[in-house]
Every structure is written in structure tokens, then in C-alpha cells.
Design a protein around this motif. Sequence first.
Motif, PDB file in Angstrom:
ATOM      1  N   SER A 730       0.804  -1.228   0.000  1.00  0.00           N
ATOM      2  CA  SER A 730       0.000   0.000   0.000  1.00  0.00           C
ATOM      3  C   SER A 730       0.836   1.278   0.000  1.00  0.00           C
ATOM      4  O   SER A 730       0.303   2.359  -0.156  1.00  0.00           O
ATOM      5  CB  SER A 730      -0.926   0.006   1.222  1.00  0.00           C
ATOM      6  OG  SER A 730      -0.133   0.037   2.390  1.00  0.00           O
ATOM      7  N   HIS A 731       2.133   1.156   0.192  1.00  0.00           N
ATOM      8  CA  HIS A 731       2.949   2.373   0.272  1.00  0.00           C
ATOM      9  C   HIS A 731       2.938   3.118  -1.069  1.00  0.00           C
ATOM     10  O   HIS A 731       3.057   2.496  -2.121  1.00  0.00           O
ATOM     11  CB  HIS A 731       4.386   2.021   0.662  1.00  0.00           C
ATOM     12  CG  HIS A 731       5.165   3.216   1.124  1.00  0.00           C
ATOM     13  ND1 HIS A 731       5.804   4.039   0.251  1.00  0.00           N
ATOM     14  CD2 HIS A 731       5.373   3.716   2.361  1.00  0.00           C
ATOM     15  CE1 HIS A 731       6.393   5.017   0.948  1.00  0.00           C
ATOM     16  NE2 HIS A 731       6.150   4.838   2.229  1.00  0.00           N
ATOM     17  N   PRO A 732       2.783   4.435  -1.045  1.00  0.00           N
ATOM     18  CA  PRO A 732       2.700   5.196  -2.299  1.00  0.00           C
ATOM     19  C   PRO A 732       3.919   5.018  -3.209  1.00  0.00           C
ATOM     20  O   PRO A 732       3.805   5.164  -4.427  1.00  0.00           O
ATOM     21  CB  PRO A 732       2.579   6.650  -1.827  1.00  0.00           C
ATOM     22  CG  PRO A 732       2.840   6.651  -0.375  1.00  0.00           C
ATOM     23  CD  PRO A 732       2.539   5.299   0.121  1.00  0.00           C
ATOM     24  N   GLU A 733       5.055   4.712  -2.616  1.00  0.00           N
ATOM     25  CA  GLU A 733       6.244   4.540  -3.465  1.00  0.00           C
ATOM     26  C   GLU A 733       6.565   3.068  -3.704  1.00  0.00           C
ATOM     27  O   GLU A 733       7.724   2.690  -3.867  1.00  0.00           O
ATOM     28  CB  GLU A 733       7.442   5.257  -2.821  1.00  0.00           C
ATOM     29  CG  GLU A 733       7.287   6.773  -2.831  1.00  0.00           C
ATOM     30  CD  GLU A 733       8.350   7.480  -2.011  1.00  0.00           C
ATOM     31  OE1 GLU A 733       9.535   7.215  -2.251  1.00  0.00           O
ATOM     32  OE2 GLU A 733       7.986   8.259  -1.123  1.00  0.00           O
ATOM     33  N   ALA A 738       9.671  -1.934  -4.927  1.00  0.00           N
ATOM     34  CA  ALA A 738       9.716  -3.264  -5.551  1.00  0.00           C
ATOM     35  C   ALA A 738      10.956  -3.405  -6.431  1.00  0.00           C
ATOM     36  O   ALA A 738      11.639  -4.440  -6.416  1.00  0.00           O
ATOM     37  CB  ALA A 738       8.449  -3.492  -6.361  1.00  0.00           C
ATOM     38  N   LEU A 739      11.256  -2.330  -7.176  1.00  0.00           N
ATOM     39  CA  LEU A 739      12.447  -2.350  -8.024  1.00  0.00           C
ATOM     40  C   LEU A 739      13.717  -2.527  -7.194  1.00  0.00           C
ATOM     41  O   LEU A 739      14.606  -3.315  -7.506  1.00  0.00           O
ATOM     42  CB  LEU A 739      12.540  -1.049  -8.824  1.00  0.00           C
ATOM     43  CG  LEU A 739      11.682  -0.965 -10.077  1.00  0.00           C
ATOM     44  CD1 LEU A 739      11.744   0.439 -10.664  1.00  0.00           C
ATOM     45  CD2 LEU A 739      12.152  -1.997 -11.117  1.00  0.00           C
ATOM     46  N   MET A 740      13.752  -1.775  -6.109  1.00  0.00           N
ATOM     47  CA  MET A 740      14.921  -1.832  -5.222  1.00  0.00           C
ATOM     48  C   MET A 740      15.082  -3.225  -4.640  1.00  0.00           C
ATOM     49  O   MET A 740      16.181  -3.778  -4.577  1.00  0.00           O
ATOM     50  CB  MET A 740      14.740  -0.802  -4.102  1.00  0.00           C
ATOM     51  CG  MET A 740      15.970  -0.611  -3.243  1.00  0.00           C
ATOM     52  SD  MET A 740      17.307   0.157  -4.180  1.00  0.00           S
ATOM     53  CE  MET A 740      18.713  -0.498  -3.316  1.00  0.00           C
ATOM     54  N   LEU A 741      13.936  -3.819  -4.232  1.00  0.00           N
ATOM     55  CA  LEU A 741      13.955  -5.160  -3.651  1.00  0.00           C
ATOM     56  C   LEU A 741      14.538  -6.158  -4.646  1.00  0.00           C
ATOM     57  O   LEU A 741      15.334  -7.030  -4.279  1.00  0.00           O
ATOM     58  CB  LEU A 741      12.534  -5.587  -3.270  1.00  0.00           C
ATOM     59  CG  LEU A 741      12.110  -5.351  -1.825  1.00  0.00           C
ATOM     60  CD1 LEU A 741      10.668  -5.775  -1.643  1.00  0.00           C
ATOM     61  CD2 LEU A 741      13.012  -6.135  -0.856  1.00  0.00           C
ATOM     62  N   LEU A 773       8.783 -14.587   1.365  1.00  0.00           N
ATOM     63  CA  LEU A 773       9.955 -14.308   2.187  1.00  0.00           C
ATOM     64  C   LEU A 773      10.596 -12.984   1.776  1.00  0.00           C
ATOM     65  O   LEU A 773      11.046 -12.201   2.607  1.00  0.00           O
ATOM     66  CB  LEU A 773      10.962 -15.459   2.024  1.00  0.00           C
ATOM     67  CG  LEU A 773      12.140 -15.475   2.984  1.00  0.00           C
ATOM     68  CD1 LEU A 773      11.655 -15.604   4.410  1.00  0.00           C
ATOM     69  CD2 LEU A 773      13.050 -16.655   2.649  1.00  0.00           C
ATOM     70  N   SER A 774      10.600 -12.742   0.440  1.00  0.00           N
ATOM     71  CA  SER A 774      11.237 -11.518  -0.044  1.00  0.00           C
ATOM     72  C   SER A 774      10.409 -10.277   0.301  1.00  0.00           C
ATOM     73  O   SER A 774      10.877  -9.163   0.163  1.00  0.00           O
ATOM     74  CB  SER A 774      11.436 -11.598  -1.551  1.00  0.00           C
ATOM     75  OG  SER A 774      10.193 -11.434  -2.197  1.00  0.00           O
ATOM     76  N   LEU A 786      16.880   2.466   1.788  1.00  0.00           N
ATOM     77  CA  LEU A 786      17.973   2.635   0.819  1.00  0.00           C
ATOM     78  C   LEU A 786      17.641   3.675  -0.243  1.00  0.00           C
ATOM     79  O   LEU A 786      18.500   4.460  -0.629  1.00  0.00           O
ATOM     80  CB  LEU A 786      18.288   1.287   0.154  1.00  0.00           C
ATOM     81  CG  LEU A 786      19.202   0.346   0.952  1.00  0.00           C
ATOM     82  CD1 LEU A 786      19.291  -1.005   0.271  1.00  0.00           C
ATOM     83  CD2 LEU A 786      20.601   0.939   1.120  1.00  0.00           C
ATOM     84  N   ILE A 787      16.380   3.687  -0.693  1.00  0.00           N
ATOM     85  CA  ILE A 787      16.049   4.662  -1.752  1.00  0.00           C
ATOM     86  C   ILE A 787      15.748   6.046  -1.192  1.00  0.00           C
ATOM     87  O   ILE A 787      15.775   7.019  -1.923  1.00  0.00           O
ATOM     88  CB  ILE A 787      14.872   4.188  -2.660  1.00  0.00           C
ATOM     89  CG1 ILE A 787      13.629   3.897  -1.838  1.00  0.00           C
ATOM     90  CG2 ILE A 787      15.278   2.997  -3.507  1.00  0.00           C
ATOM     91  CD1 ILE A 787      12.414   3.597  -2.706  1.00  0.00           C
TER      92      ILE A 787
END
Length: 844
Positions: A730-733, A738-741, A773-774, A786-787
Motif C-alpha cells: 500500500s505504500h505510495p512509493e 519493488a524495483l529496489m527489492l 519471504l522476499s 535505501l532509496i
Amino acid sequence: MAVISQNLSPIVATPSFPILSNQNEHKTITESSSLAVSLKNCKTITELEQLHCHMTKQGLNRDHSAMCKFMSACTEMGTFDSLNYARKAFEQFKEDGDTSGSSFMYNCLIRGCSSLGLCDEAILIYNHMVDMGIAPDKYTFPFFLSACSKIAAFSEGVQVHSAILKMGFEDVYTQNSLIYFYTECGEVVCGRKVFDEMRERNVVTWTSLICGYARMGFAKEAVDLFFEMVKEGIRPNSVTLVCVISACAKLRDLELGERVCGYIEESGGVKANAQMLSALVDMYMKCGATDAAKQLFDECVDKNLVLCNTIMSNYVQTGLAKEALAILDEFPAQRLRPDRVTVLSAISACAQLGSILWGKCCHGYVLRNGLECWDSVSNALIDMYMKCCKQEMACKIFDHMTNKTVVSWNSLIAGLIRNGDIDSAWKIFNKMPESDSVSWNTMISGLVQESMFKEATELFRVMRSKGIKADRVTMVSIASACGYLGALDLAKWIYAYIEKNEIHCDIRLGTALVDMFARCGDPSSAMHIFNKMEKRDVSAWTVAIGAMAINGNGNQAIALFNQMLKQGVKPDGVVFVRLLAACSHGGLIEEGRYLFRSMTGIHGISPQIIHYGCMVDLLGRAGLFEEALDIIKSMPMEPNDVIWSSLLAACRMHQNVDMAAYAAQRIRELAPERTGVHVLLSNIYASAGKWTDVANVRLELKEKGARKVPGSSSIEINGKIHEFTSGDESHPEMSQIALMLEEMNCKVRDAGHVPDLANVLLYVDEQEREYLLSRHSEKLALAFGLISTGPGTPIRVVKNLRICSDCHSFAKLVSKIYNREIIMRDNNRFHLFRRGTCSCNDYW
DNA sequence: GTAGGGTTAG
């Protein structure tokens, strides 16, 4: 004001009055001595009226001297009626004699108004007197200043001060009154200035300033001034002593109090009166010398109401409610009747005891004696009924109150929160016509108690925006909320706020701040504050030791404990919980064993079940299962589910499947509602590859309809707290996260990370499990950290549950690959990930 | 004429 201007009842005309009705009826009261005697003998307003009637017949109502005496007598009677009558007679005197009256007459009225609390009226009369061109005399100012003092009419008093200077009144009475006026208005420095410039001082001068200091909270200065006064050779009187004893009470300084008592005995001059006795009893009670206070009280043969009220209210405040109520038994023999102050303490005692029976008795007495019109009494009743869980009764009293004060609302809100009804409390809080700092503090601490930490900090923001001053109590709640949130930036802001606003940091606030920084992962700030604290009790030491424990610094925790013992602070059971936890986190087995033994052996504290739990945890973590079982067997009480859970957690760490099943069975028997057990057990089976057992546990869990507490992690970015739950999108970013993950996953995999699928309970295929898990909350928070922050900035994450082993090894690699310090707090301790390792040494 | 003790809610 209304009272004084109301109509008088008609005067009943009687032919004569007592003093004149003897032999010499023809003789008039022309002689002033005779009038003075007659006036002195007047006991009632009717007698005064009769006398005035008689004076009128003699024409004395136009005689200045006679009228002065008459008005003086009216003032001395000290009732609203007598004052009214004096005023009426004065008006008539002015009219008939075509005069403006004299300063003496005005003085009478100013004094009368002031002593009856009609201070605005006193000021008006003074102004009228000046308007009429009547010069105030040296008697005018003390009366006038006394009125200004009572209502803190600062500008009026200051104006008069300059008039005094112009007129050159330097008499000691006027100056004394000025000292009192300034201190009462909170301007102690001005009072001191008047004091310093006086050429001649008497005991009242010194006493006025001493009392002024004491009243305004400068108790230390008050006592110092007292000893200075004694040194100057001024003998204190009983008023001085009452003041200085009460200052010692405020300081909670028994040694100082006893020094004052020693002086009284030495000088032998001042006979202890009833007021001094009350002050002494109060001082002893407040300084914790309950026995000394009780002895003084018991030795007194003619106890007055104030003395009884003093000891009662102190008993209640010390938590000795039964003793407080027992004082009521003394009342009949001393021919005393409880007044509103007595009743207040009695009701408070019932509230403390939760005794609805006695509480109803008090309520009955209140009604029979019409005391409910005092709103403090009604407020105390609301509090009492709330504490006795009679919410309806409390609301009924609240509804019936004609003038509800802010305390009435506060009592109601506090009661609702205590009874767990935070929603109703919220509603009422929002409906309050006016609120004060207590209202806000009540609401904020209520939210903290309900674990609504973000809401608490938000309400604190609103509180400040409304201009309500935060105090020590507010800051204790906010520090606690911040600690739970683990928000270090907020913590630093809170500390700066306290310094900036000069909020006094007492032992409670100091302790809260140490705990806050410890929980936010800043042990050095925690210790900095701890070292600055003026006084440290066992709670303060406990949070400092906890600061070491939560960061896995077992040896420093023990060093602090030894320091505490050296300073003579007696340990309690709580400090041992932290100490044993510190040993457990630091892997200090031998030290833990020793400390546990020292509880009974050295400190005379018998271990509670929680201490046995700590030992099981300590030994279990180290894989010493036999010894852990021995401890369980040696317990004098039945082991509870917590004990077995500690063992179960250890089984998981050391893959001890058989003992895990045994421990889990015990937990099922003792606490079938604990679903966390199933999770743990299922994890253990999963790690051992026993998939049939995993399925069984899962089935059992499903039958119970229970769900695992969702994992949640939060991170503070630019003062805003972002919360992630497992799998939460639900986070706006979210897309960037997801990309960072994805990037992180690739990089850690390249570095050799293999997902530890045993951490996923759900019975799904491998690919799905890997995905879940991820998306663990700590990984989401980490990716967002991190971002959202610049390179090299430490990332701080707070998790509500224990960190999972996959996330733990994941975080280690992330700290290395991205060259970041990661500070992660779980529900147990801190993990500081740096260059690929963790401060817990993989032991948590 | 000036100075004094006990009072509910967080």
C-alpha cells in the motif's frame, strides 16, 4: 461585589440595648469610652444596627470620631452584613455632613473588603477615595496591597508602589506589604529588592520574604534566608517557623527539617502552637518519616481539624489509604466534624482502596451535609466511582454538576481510559469546553498505554499548536511513545525541546529519556543523560542497564550493576530481569548463573517466575538443555507457558526437535490460546524437514481459526514514520520499493545468499514461499530506507517481532554490498549490521 | 495595620 450591594434586611427597632439598659438610662453615650465598650460588646449585626440607631438619636451619626469607631467595629465583625452596614452608614454620614469622609473611614472599608475576599471592590473604593481628593495614609497601603496580592492585581499594586515612593512612606508595615504583594504576584526578585533597600527590618519583613520564597517554589532560598535571619539575631515567631517548616516539607529534606526543629528546641522561646504542629506533621510525612509524624499526632491531646486533615491527606498521598480512614475514628472523641477537606481525603482513600462500600458512605455524608456544592468534592466522587468501576454513578454525578470544572472533565476522561474505553475518552476530550495540560497529558498517556504511539505523538503536535504548554508529565509520555517507535530523530528533537523549554528533568523524566534513547539504539546519548541525572534510583539504574542489555553489551551491564551496588542503591527484582537478559544476549553464562544465585544468596530477593524464565532462556540459548530442565524442575512454582516458550525458542535455535515437541505440548496444555507456539513449532519441524508434522501443526492452527500476529517494521524518514507489514503493497512509493527489492535480491544472491524457506509458515509451493519471504516487512523497510536516504546514511528499522533468520543474513549482506550501517531493533534487542556482520554475533 | 497549616484529575 454582589454581596455588598444587596439590600439590607429592615432594622428592628428596640427601645434600648444591653450596655445602656442598666441604671443610667438618661446618660447618653457621649463619652467615647462608653461607645467603644458598647461596640466591643456587639456580637451580631442586629446589635450593631440597634447601636447605630441609638447613635443617630444622639446625633453621633454625624460625629466623625464616633463614626470612625462604629465603622471599625463593623469591619472587625468581618461579615458581609456588617461590612454592608458600615458602607451604608458611611454613605449617610457623607450625605448628612456634606463631607467626603476621611482616610480612616476609607481604610475601614478597604480592609473589610480585602479580608472578605472582595478585592476588586477594595480597589474600587481606593480609587474612589483618591478621586475624592482624600490622601491615603500609611494605613491605607497595607490593606490595599493585601487586596492586590490576593487577586494578583499587579499593575494596580505597582502604581501604588510608585505613589508610596512619591509620598515618601518608608514605614516597615508598608514595605512589608510590598514584599508580600510582589512575591504573591510571582515577582520574587522585586520583593527581594524592596527587602534589600529597607533600612529597618522586623520579624514580619523576614517572614514575608521567607514565605514568599517558599510559596513560589524557592524552598531552598526560604530556608537559607531563615538561617540568615537567625544569624542576624532576629528571633523567629510561630509564623516564621510554620513557613520554614513547610519549605522543608516542599524540599522533602528531613535533615533540614530536623535542623529547624533543633533550633526551636535550642532557643526554647517559641511555644509550639496548633499551626506549627500541623506544619511539623506535614513535614515529617512528606519527608517519609511517617513514624515521627504519627508520634506527634498521637501525642497531641486536643487535635484540631486541620491537624487531622493534614495527616489524612498525607496518608492518602503516600498510598496509606487504610491509615487515612482510620483517622476518622478519632473525630468523635475530639468533637470534630469532617469538613470538605476531610471528605476529599476520605473519598480519595476509598478510590485508592477501590472500596465502593466506604465510598458510598462518604457520598452519603456529602449529601447529608450539603458538601456536593463544592466542585472539588464532586470531582473526587467522580474519580472514586470511576476507580470502583461504577462508571454509571460517576457519569450521573458529572451530569448533575451545575458548574463542571476542567477537573471534572479530566476525572471522567482519566476514568474512561483506566477502564479501557479510549474511544469514549477521545469523544469526550474533543467535546470539552476548555482543556488544560492535564487533559492533554491524560489523553496522550492513554494513547501510549493503548500502544497508539503515532497517535500520541500526533496529539502532542496538536497540543503545541494550540499553545498548551507541555510539562514533565507530557514529556514522560512522549519519550515513552518515541522509545517504542524507535524513532531516533524524534528522540533527539524531544531532548532538544526539553532543553529549550527548560522543562525540569526530574528522576522520572530522566529515566524515561534514558530508556527512550536506549530503545532508539543510541546508548551513548542514553548514558550521557544518565550520567547527568542528579539522583538515580533503582529504576534509573535499571533502564541504564537495559540500554546495555538491548545492545548486547552484557559486560557493561554488569559493570553498571556493580557501580549501582557501590553507591548503595538496593537492587529489586526488575533490575535482575534486565541483568539476566543482558547476560543472555551477551552469552555470559557463568555471570548469569552467578547473578541468579546472588539474588537469594546476597540480596535476599526470591526469584519470581520471570527470573526462572530468563535462566531457561540463557541456558537454552547456549544449548545447555539439561541444565535448563534442572532449573525448571527446581522452580518452587508451576512453570508457565512463558518458561516453556523460552525452551521452545532455544530448541529452534539448536534444532532440538524432540524437546521442542515436549515443550510445545506443555504450552498447549497451559495456554491453548497461544498460537505463536504453533508458529514456532511449525518452524522447527520445517527446518528439520518434517513436513508431515508441519502439516499437522498447520491443521491444528486452522481449526483454532488463529492467525499469526502480522510482522511489521517501521522506519523514520524526515521525521515521518513509515510502517510496513509483511506483503504490504500500500505504500505510495511501492513501485520503486519493488524495483529496489529486486535489485537487492539479485545482489545478495550473487553474494551467495540462499533463502531460508523454513521461515515461511504457509504451506505453499517453493516459488511462492520465496516470494513471501522476499516481502517480509523488514526487507520492505530496508529497501525504502535505501532509496530514501543518501549514500552512507545509517538505516534504522524497528520490528515488532523477532527478526527472522533469513532477514538477518539478508541484512548482513546488504550492509556490506551497499556499504551502510543498518540498525534494526526487534522485540528483544538491537542488531547493528556493519560490513557484513551483526553486533549480535548471530546469537539472538 | 503587614506574614502562616490541610484541597480532586495526568
